[in-house]
Design a protein around this motif. Structure first.
Motif, PDB file in Angstrom:
ATOM      1  N   ASN A  21       0.822  -1.211   0.000  1.00 19.91           N
ATOM      2  CA  ASN A  21       0.000   0.000   0.000  1.00 19.91           C
ATOM      3  C   ASN A  21       0.854   1.258   0.000  1.00 19.91           C
ATOM      4  N   ARG A  44      -7.678   2.604   1.285  1.00 21.05           N
ATOM      5  CA  ARG A  44      -7.176   1.675   2.308  1.00 21.05           C
ATOM      6  C   ARG A  44      -7.699   2.041   3.689  1.00 21.05           C
ATOM      7  N   GLU A 111      -6.191   0.619  -3.919  1.00 23.86           N
ATOM      8  CA  GLU A 111      -5.686   0.732  -2.537  1.00 23.86           C
ATOM      9  C   GLU A 111      -6.539  -0.114  -1.595  1.00 23.86           C
TER      10      GLU A 111
END
Length: 201
Positions: A21, A44, A111
């Protein structure tokens, strides 16, 4: 009572750890700028919210205990990382020249999927947070730890996005090389994920 003086630096070290990430934030910052990378990184953050809740409810132990569930999540996450890596490598070699850069929506989704595809993340929440939880105020303290983690994760996204942005400016027109490095990194992370094992328990 939560000892934030211990939790914050230890947690931020986890947030800053180089992983898929953060590599995405680095690449997005290099290609599209820090604000784009920060917007994509919110994918994320939103993915981590249910993972933190599940860990708080003790369901992280299920992932740790179930070999099948852990393997399924691991294989799906590894396959997706390798897929992204190959796309970046092709882009770096000009194989996708003329293709429009990824939209914010697509980068946001990537993400989120990378975060959800890493079974180690929920295990971190299940193993790391309890060391700082106040048993007498479990729900409230776990919520505070989760919120603090998400704030620090947002700061980590910004750090990597700025690093990528300034690296790209220094590199000038060498974005294909940056794409190749990012693509190779994604493939390495995907292969490494294939070889991760459940924590012994």
């Amino acid at each position: 009572m939560i000892d934030l003086l211990l939790f914050v630096p230890a947690c931020f070290a986890l947030n800053l750890a180089f992983g898929p990430n953060n590599l995405m934030a680095l690449g997005n910052g290099a290609q599209r700028g820090p604000l784009f990378a920060l917007g994509a990184g919110l994918g994320r953050i939103l993915a981590f919210v249910p993972m933190i809740v599940l860990a708080g409810l003790g369901l992280g132990l299920l992932l740790q205990a179930s070999a099948l569930l852990f393997t399924v999540v691991k294989l799906a996450g590894a396959a997706y990382l390798i897929y992204l890596g190959v796309k970046l490598l092709r882009s770096g070699k000009g194989g996708e020249a003329g293709q429009a850069p990824a939209s914010l929506t697509r980068a946001f989704r990537r993400e989120a999927l990378v975060a959800l595809g890493n079974p180690k993340a929920i295990l971190i929440f299940a193993a790391f947070f309890p060391q700082f939880v106040d048993p007498s105020r479990y729900g409230e303290s776990y919520l505070a730890l989760g919120a603090t983690f998400l704030v620090l994760e947002t700061l980590a996204i910004l750090v990597y996005a700025l690093a990528g942005h300034f690296a790209a400016r220094a590199a000038g027109r060498h974005m294909p090389a940056i794409n190749r490095v990012s693509g190779g990194g994604m493939i390495v992370f995907g292969l490494a994920l294939l070889f991760t094992r459940r924590a012994a328990g």
